[in-house]
Design a protein around this motif. Structure first.
Motif, PDB file in Angstrom:
ATOM      1  N   THR A  17     -16.505   7.426  39.026  1.00 35.05           N
ATOM      2  CA  THR A  17     -15.401   6.488  39.239  1.00 35.05           C
ATOM      3  C   THR A  17     -14.280   7.141  40.039  1.00 35.05           C
ATOM      4  N   VAL A  51     -24.457  12.010  25.994  1.00 40.50           N
ATOM      5  CA  VAL A  51     -24.270  11.881  27.446  1.00 40.50           C
ATOM      6  C   VAL A  51     -23.541  13.084  28.032  1.00 40.50           C
ATOM      7  N   ARG A  75     -18.640   0.808  25.632  1.00 43.61           N
ATOM      8  CA  ARG A  75     -19.628  -0.266  25.642  1.00 43.61           C
ATOM      9  C   ARG A  75     -19.170  -1.491  24.860  1.00 43.61           C
ATOM     10  N   GLY A 129     -19.759   1.271  30.392  1.00 43.73           N
ATOM     11  CA  GLY A 129     -19.076   0.109  29.823  1.00 43.73           C
ATOM     12  C   GLY A 129     -17.949  -0.395  30.698  1.00 43.73           C
ATOM     13  N   LYS A 151     -23.970  15.842  32.035  1.00 50.88           N
ATOM     14  CA  LYS A 151     -22.821  15.898  32.950  1.00 50.88           C
ATOM     15  C   LYS A 151     -22.438  17.356  33.212  1.00 50.88           C
TER      16      LYS A 151
HETATM   17  O1  LIG Z   1     -14.696   4.359  31.170  1.00 54.48           O
HETATM   18  P1  LIG Z   1     -15.036   5.799  31.394  1.00 54.48           P
HETATM   19  O2  LIG Z   1     -14.225   6.741  30.583  1.00 54.48           O
HETATM   20  O3  LIG Z   1     -15.050   6.137  32.852  1.00 54.48           O
HETATM   21  O4  LIG Z   1     -16.542   6.007  30.847  1.00 54.48           O
HETATM   22  C1  LIG Z   1     -17.599   5.327  31.491  1.00 54.48           C
HETATM   23  C2  LIG Z   1     -18.857   5.551  30.653  1.00 54.48           C
HETATM   24  O5  LIG Z   1     -19.027   6.961  30.536  1.00 54.48           O
HETATM   25  C3  LIG Z   1     -19.990   7.444  29.639  1.00 54.48           C
HETATM   26  O6  LIG Z   1     -21.229   7.353  30.263  1.00 54.48           O
HETATM   27  C4  LIG Z   1     -20.062   6.738  28.300  1.00 54.48           C
HETATM   28  O7  LIG Z   1     -21.287   7.048  27.702  1.00 54.48           O
HETATM   29  C5  LIG Z   1     -19.965   5.238  28.454  1.00 54.48           C
HETATM   30  O8  LIG Z   1     -19.870   4.640  27.172  1.00 54.48           O
HETATM   31  C6  LIG Z   1     -18.723   4.924  29.268  1.00 54.48           C
HETATM   32  O9  LIG Z   1     -18.590   3.506  29.371  1.00 54.48           O
END
Ligand SMILES: O=P(O)(O)OC[C@H]1O[C@H](O)[C@H](O)[C@@H](O)[C@@H]1O
Length: 547
Positions: free
Chosen positions: A213, A508, A268, A154, A512
């Motif tokens: 990220t 998810v 999201r 998201g 990880k």
């Molecule tokens: O914004 P962050 O905390 O880096 O998360 C980024 C993404 O990570 C995960 O995959 C969640 O399922 C997503 O909904 C989220 O947008």
């Protein structure tokens, strides 16, 4: 048996589905020349023609009854007022507050979040204007020409797809780029194109703990410093958007360069927050505000319109109708607009991460189907790729066709042709082609009888394939905001019917965690290799660099 499948409306819909499967949309249209007038609705700059659905008045009445039996309107009110409906994380769900112009206090854990939202929007506005006007320059005094938005999920899809969708509104002197994947190719290919002196990095991570990220940001930082720019220049070239301000500071982002977001905004659903900063940088803050305004108009419509004219309710309930009473397992979104080509991917995360679940709010395994696979793409391209299956495949795949009536790029007959394809596809899905019609066609083409008997069945199109057609006058920040909010609430409606928590995403996490232990084995001098045989074999091949 779950509470849902024991509801009177559910049983009535099961019986009704048995009846209506014997009717063909061709006949329903032939019998009622007012069908489209009765099965269409408008709101927030959008028009929905839902007449090409496998429905009649009884269907709508029973779907409305189902909505009432799950207390959908009340649940919507609870969401908007900040009840902690995300019960597995103990959080409110307030992405709607991000685009609300109400001054009515809205308390979350005793804090009026409206003030925080306003302060963050003001901070965003100031920053965007400083960058655009050159008051916030790079370390060597050059104005920024490029922005690199680093984020995933998201924190990537919203910024990227909304910026792409609103290209006619771009600030021409600033180009936004988007990096998400951990694959080094993604960031390497991006950085090759850029000059560190004129590049601004926006690192977006609600949790500030997402491997992709964080890693991409470190790589960008190394690249930046490798170009002989000093450490103290980081503050001018790197800003962050996160709910974890302390982690951002520890990472080296100046506190003043952190744009806050909050745990009551799901990833999201976060493009309306400072996660939308790259959008605002690309299209200007005024246009970003129009995006918010369009969404708020749809919010008010969703909260106040009766079910029979409520676009999110109608689209959500129709999705339940096909998923649970026609066995549909996917739903296709077809953007008949090049700028909206990414929208299906946005809706894919929005919907599949919200309703791709199988445990209900009472912690029981559901005994009915829930979230479908959401897929789609750009019309007319899809007609030359996957429409074959939608027309002649064995299942029912409900389709949403989206078309602005006016193009930003009126070129000859192009837009009329685009619209003709869009409408023609919905008509073909609805009407199909009978064996008799196929046979006559082949007879008129002069084929011999045995050839006709062999070929005609292959040319039959069953039709009776449902579709919604969504129109807008023109694709603008306002109509795009309304469109996205429409799909957010459509997802909410379905999640409520299916008794799901649409706002967590526990699914998810496992991948990880397991990925981290595999990474140790891929990089360690003494790998443990205490995984299953397949994973150990794959690890060894990676370590050896050959299959
Ligand atoms: O914004 P962050 O905390 O880096 O998360 C980024 C993404 O990570 C995960 O995959 C969640 O399922 C997503 O909904 C989220 O947008």
């Amino acid at each position: 048996m779950s509470t849902l499948t024991s509801m009177p409306a559910w049983h009535a819909l099961q019986n009704h589905a048995q009846e209506i499967t014997h009717t063909h949309l061709r006949d329903l249209f032939a019998a009622d020349d007012q069908r489209v007038e009765r099965y269409s609705a408008s709101a927030a700059g959008l028009y929905l023609d839902y007449s090409k659905n496998r429905i009649n008045d009884t269907t709508l009445a029973l779907l409305k009854q189902l909505a009432d039996e799950v207390s959908l309107p009340e649940m919507a009110q609870k969401m908007f007022r900040g009840d902690k409906i995300n019960h597995t994380e103990g959080r409110a769900v307030l992405h709607t507050a991000l685009r609300s112009r109400s001054d009515e206090p809205l308390l979350v854990d005793g804090v009026d979040i409206r003030q925080e939202i306003k302060a963050t929007l003001a901070k965003m506005k100031t920053f965007v204007e400083q960058v655009q006007q050159g008051d916030w320059k790079g370390h060597t005094g050059k104005q920024f020409t490029d922005v690199v938005s680093i984020g995933i999920g998201g924190s990537f899809l919203g910024p990227k797809i909304m910026a792409e969708s609103l290209k006619p509104y771009w600030n021409k002197d600033l180009k936004c780029h988007f990096v998400a994947n951990i694959d080094g190719t993604a960031i390497s290919e991006k950085l090759k194109q850029l000059d560190p002196e004129t590049t601004l990095f926006v690192m977006s991570s609600k949790s500030f703990s997402t491997q992709e990220t964080l890693t991409n940001t470190l790589t960008a930082r190394d690249w930046f410093l490798a170009h002989k720019l000093p450490e103290e220049a980081i503050g001018q070239h790197f800003v962050a958007v996160t709910s974890n301000v302390a982690a951002a500071e520890a990472f080296g982002i100046d506190k003043d360069n952190v744009f806050p977001m909050w745990d009551w905004v799901g990833g999201r659903y976060s493009m309306w927050s400072a996660i939308g900063l790259p959008i605002a940088l690309q299209i200007g803050f005024d246009h970003f505000e129009q995006l918010l305004e369009g969404a708020e108009t749809m919010d008010q419509h969703f909260l106040t319109a009766p079910v029979e004219s409520n676009l999110p309710m109608l689209m959500g309930l129709l999705g339940v109708w096909y998923t649970n009473f026609f066995g549909s397992q996917s739903h296709v979104v077809l953007s008949y607009d090049h700028y909206l080509r990414g929208l299906p991917a946005y809706i894919q995360q929005l919907d599949m991460e919200s309703n791709g679940k199988s445990v209900d709010n009472q912690s029981n395994q559901v005994d009915y189907s829930t979230g479908p696979v959401i897929w789609g793409g750009e019309g007319t391209n899809g007609q030359h790729a996957y429409h074959q299956l939608i027309h002649q495949g064995t299942g029912v795949i409900p389709a949403d066709f989206i078309l602005p009536l006016t193009s930003h790029n009126p070129t000859g007959r192009h837009h009329a042709m685009l619209a003709a394809n869009c409408f023609g596809q919905t008509q073909a899905l609805m009407a199909g082609k009978t064996l008799e019609e196929a046979t006559v066609e082949l007879q008129q083409a002069g084929l011999a009888e045995d050839a006709i008997n062999a070929l005609a069945p292959h040319k039959v199109m069953p039709g009776n394939k449902p579709s919604n057609t969504l129109l807008m006058d023109k694709l603008t920040p306002t109509t795009l905001g309304a469109l996205v909010a429409l799909y957010e609430h459509r997802t909410f409606v379905q999640g409520q019917i299916w008794q799901l928590n649409s706002f967590d995403q526990w699914g998810v996490e496992l991948g990880k965690v397991l990925g981290n232990s595999v990474l140790d084995d891929l990089e360690s001098a003494t790998p443990k290799l205490n995984q299953d045989g397949s994973t150990v074999s794959l690890i060894k091949k990676f370590r050896n660099g050959e299959i």
